[in-house]
Design a protein around this motif. Structure first.
Motif, PDB file in Angstrom:
ATOM      1  N   LYS A  27      38.461  26.506  52.557  1.00 39.17           N
ATOM      2  CA  LYS A  27      37.117  26.551  51.989  1.00 39.17           C
ATOM      3  C   LYS A  27      36.903  25.303  51.146  1.00 39.17           C
ATOM      4  N   THR A  28      35.647  25.023  50.846  1.00 37.59           N
ATOM      5  CA  THR A  28      35.317  23.977  49.884  1.00 37.59           C
ATOM      6  C   THR A  28      34.534  24.634  48.753  1.00 37.59           C
ATOM      7  N   VAL A  29      34.494  23.962  47.620  1.00 36.86           N
ATOM      8  CA  VAL A  29      33.816  24.516  46.457  1.00 36.86           C
ATOM      9  C   VAL A  29      32.412  23.942  46.378  1.00 36.86           C
ATOM     10  N   GLY A  30      31.457  24.839  46.305  1.00 38.84           N
ATOM     11  CA  GLY A  30      30.066  24.450  46.095  1.00 38.84           C
ATOM     12  C   GLY A  30      29.737  24.614  44.625  1.00 38.84           C
ATOM     13  N   GLU A  31      28.724  25.407  44.333  1.00 40.95           N
ATOM     14  CA  GLU A  31      28.292  25.614  42.952  1.00 40.95           C
ATOM     15  C   GLU A  31      28.800  26.955  42.440  1.00 40.95           C
ATOM     16  N   LEU A  32      29.640  26.893  41.416  1.00 39.58           N
ATOM     17  CA  LEU A  32      30.144  28.089  40.763  1.00 39.58           C
ATOM     18  C   LEU A  32      29.622  28.105  39.335  1.00 39.58           C
ATOM     19  N   SER A  33      29.016  29.202  38.946  1.00 38.53           N
ATOM     20  CA  SER A  33      28.520  29.365  37.579  1.00 38.53           C
ATOM     21  C   SER A  33      29.317  30.464  36.911  1.00 38.53           C
ATOM     22  N   TYR A  34      29.847  30.153  35.734  1.00 35.20           N
ATOM     23  CA  TYR A  34      30.587  31.134  34.940  1.00 35.20           C
ATOM     24  C   TYR A  34      29.722  31.536  33.761  1.00 35.20           C
ATOM     25  N   ILE A  35      29.468  32.829  33.647  1.00 35.37           N
ATOM     26  CA  ILE A  35      28.665  33.365  32.561  1.00 35.37           C
ATOM     27  C   ILE A  35      29.589  34.234  31.716  1.00 35.37           C
ATOM     28  N   PHE A  36      29.859  33.796  30.499  1.00 37.22           N
ATOM     29  CA  PHE A  36      30.730  34.535  29.593  1.00 37.22           C
ATOM     30  C   PHE A  36      29.866  35.467  28.763  1.00 37.22           C
ATOM     31  N   CYS A  37      30.255  36.744  28.725  1.00 40.79           N
ATOM     32  CA  CYS A  37      29.417  37.747  28.092  1.00 40.79           C
ATOM     33  C   CYS A  37      30.263  38.827  27.413  1.00 40.79           C
ATOM     34  N   SER A  38      29.581  39.780  26.804  1.00 44.21           N
ATOM     35  CA  SER A  38      30.237  40.898  26.120  1.00 44.21           C
ATOM     36  C   SER A  38      30.416  42.073  27.090  1.00 44.21           C
ATOM     37  N   ASP A  39      31.167  43.064  26.624  1.00 40.42           N
ATOM     38  CA  ASP A  39      31.326  44.298  27.408  1.00 40.42           C
ATOM     39  C   ASP A  39      29.984  44.941  27.704  1.00 40.42           C
ATOM     40  N   GLU A  40      29.111  45.004  26.700  1.00 39.67           N
ATOM     41  CA  GLU A  40      27.816  45.674  26.890  1.00 39.67           C
ATOM     42  C   GLU A  40      26.960  44.937  27.919  1.00 39.67           C
ATOM     43  N   TYR A  41      26.987  43.620  27.901  1.00 38.66           N
ATOM     44  CA  TYR A  41      26.198  42.842  28.849  1.00 38.66           C
ATOM     45  C   TYR A  41      26.690  43.069  30.277  1.00 38.66           C
ATOM     46  N   ILE A  42      28.019  43.010  30.462  1.00 39.92           N
ATOM     47  CA  ILE A  42      28.554  43.184  31.818  1.00 39.92           C
ATOM     48  C   ILE A  42      28.373  44.627  32.299  1.00 39.92           C
ATOM     49  N   LEU A  43      28.394  45.600  31.374  1.00 36.40           N
ATOM     50  CA  LEU A  43      28.117  46.991  31.746  1.00 36.40           C
ATOM     51  C   LEU A  43      26.689  47.106  32.281  1.00 36.40           C
ATOM     52  N   ASN A  44      25.745  46.452  31.623  1.00 37.14           N
ATOM     53  CA  ASN A  44      24.360  46.484  32.100  1.00 37.14           C
ATOM     54  C   ASN A  44      24.227  45.830  33.467  1.00 37.14           C
ATOM     55  N   ILE A  45      24.915  44.717  33.693  1.00 44.18           N
ATOM     56  CA  ILE A  45      24.908  44.059  35.013  1.00 44.18           C
ATOM     57  C   ILE A  45      25.486  45.015  36.054  1.00 44.18           C
ATOM     58  N   PHE A  74      30.338  36.539  36.323  1.00 44.02           N
ATOM     59  CA  PHE A  74      30.171  37.074  34.975  1.00 44.02           C
ATOM     60  C   PHE A  74      31.530  37.546  34.485  1.00 44.02           C
ATOM     61  N   ILE A  75      31.910  37.118  33.282  1.00 42.63           N
ATOM     62  CA  ILE A  75      33.212  37.475  32.719  1.00 42.63           C
ATOM     63  C   ILE A  75      33.008  38.039  31.321  1.00 42.63           C
ATOM     64  N   SER A  76      33.499  39.257  31.106  1.00 36.97           N
ATOM     65  CA  SER A  76      33.462  39.863  29.780  1.00 36.97           C
ATOM     66  C   SER A  76      34.647  39.362  28.968  1.00 36.97           C
ATOM     67  N   VAL A  77      34.361  38.545  27.948  1.00 37.52           N
ATOM     68  CA  VAL A  77      35.444  38.041  27.115  1.00 37.52           C
ATOM     69  C   VAL A  77      36.089  39.176  26.318  1.00 37.52           C
ATOM     70  N   ASP A  78      35.313  40.231  26.030  1.00 34.06           N
ATOM     71  CA  ASP A  78      35.866  41.400  25.324  1.00 34.06           C
ATOM     72  C   ASP A  78      36.968  42.051  26.152  1.00 34.06           C
ATOM     73  N   THR A  79      36.670  42.333  27.421  1.00 35.71           N
ATOM     74  CA  THR A  79      37.645  43.001  28.282  1.00 35.71           C
ATOM     75  C   THR A  79      38.811  42.083  28.612  1.00 35.71           C
ATOM     76  N   VAL A  80      38.558  40.794  28.774  1.00 33.18           N
ATOM     77  CA  VAL A  80      39.658  39.853  29.016  1.00 33.18           C
ATOM     78  C   VAL A  80      40.638  39.903  27.847  1.00 33.18           C
ATOM     79  N   ALA A  81      40.125  39.909  26.628  1.00 30.01           N
ATOM     80  CA  ALA A  81      40.993  39.969  25.442  1.00 30.01           C
ATOM     81  C   ALA A  81      41.786  41.271  25.404  1.00 30.01           C
ATOM     82  N   THR A  82      41.131  42.385  25.692  1.00 33.96           N
ATOM     83  CA  THR A  82      41.803  43.687  25.713  1.00 33.96           C
ATOM     84  C   THR A  82      42.874  43.729  26.789  1.00 33.96           C
TER      85      THR A  82
END
Length: 136
Positions: A27-45, A74-82
């Motif tokens: 594969k080749t890499v195109g456009e990747l967007s990383y959105i760092f968010c909270s647990d509540e934000y990712i739960l809503n997503i 989308f990455i929950s920094v809260d859950t990553v830390a836990t």
């Protein structure tokens, strides 16, 4: 977006590492967007877009075109830390890199719905993590 501190990482390292993993999977890499968010934000997503009512560390939206990887991750920094404390070695950076490559592996085509798929995904994550030092 919510008030989340963007984790400290080396973008050039990530670019080279992800590019290598993609190329190893034809594969080749195109456009990747990383959105760092909270647990509540990712739960809503998760609820709004996937009809899942639970917390998670990552949600990947795939916009691939043929062999070009593109997506919103989308990455929950809260859950990553836990998870770093509960399942990992306690190092946030290591868990964050595992989650980032997990999203890339989803874009490549790996899944984790079944126990067998989860084992393969974990193996692929471990293999990718072992290659990190080449790009630092």
């Amino acid at each position: 977006m919510d008030d989340v501190t963007i984790p400290d990482f080396n973008p050039e390292f990530l670019r080279l590492w992800i590019q290598h993993i993609a190329e190893n999977n034809h594969k080749t890499v195109g456009e990747l967007s990383y959105i760092f968010c909270s647990d509540e934000y990712i739960l809503n997503i998760n609820k709004e877009h996937l009809n899942h009512d639970y917390y998670t560390d990552i949600i990947t939206f795939n916009y691939n075109e043929e062999e070009v990887l593109s997506g919103d991750i989308f990455i929950s920094v809260d859950t990553v830390a836990t998870n770093a404390e509960e399942y990992g070695n306690g190092v946030f950076k290591d868990e964050l890199e595992r989650v980032i490559i997990h999203g890339v592996l989803h874009l490549i085509g790996f899944n984790d719905k079944t126990d067998e798929d989860q084992k393969e995904m974990t193996l692929k994550e471990d293999e990718a993590l072992e290659l990190r030092e080449r790009f630092t």
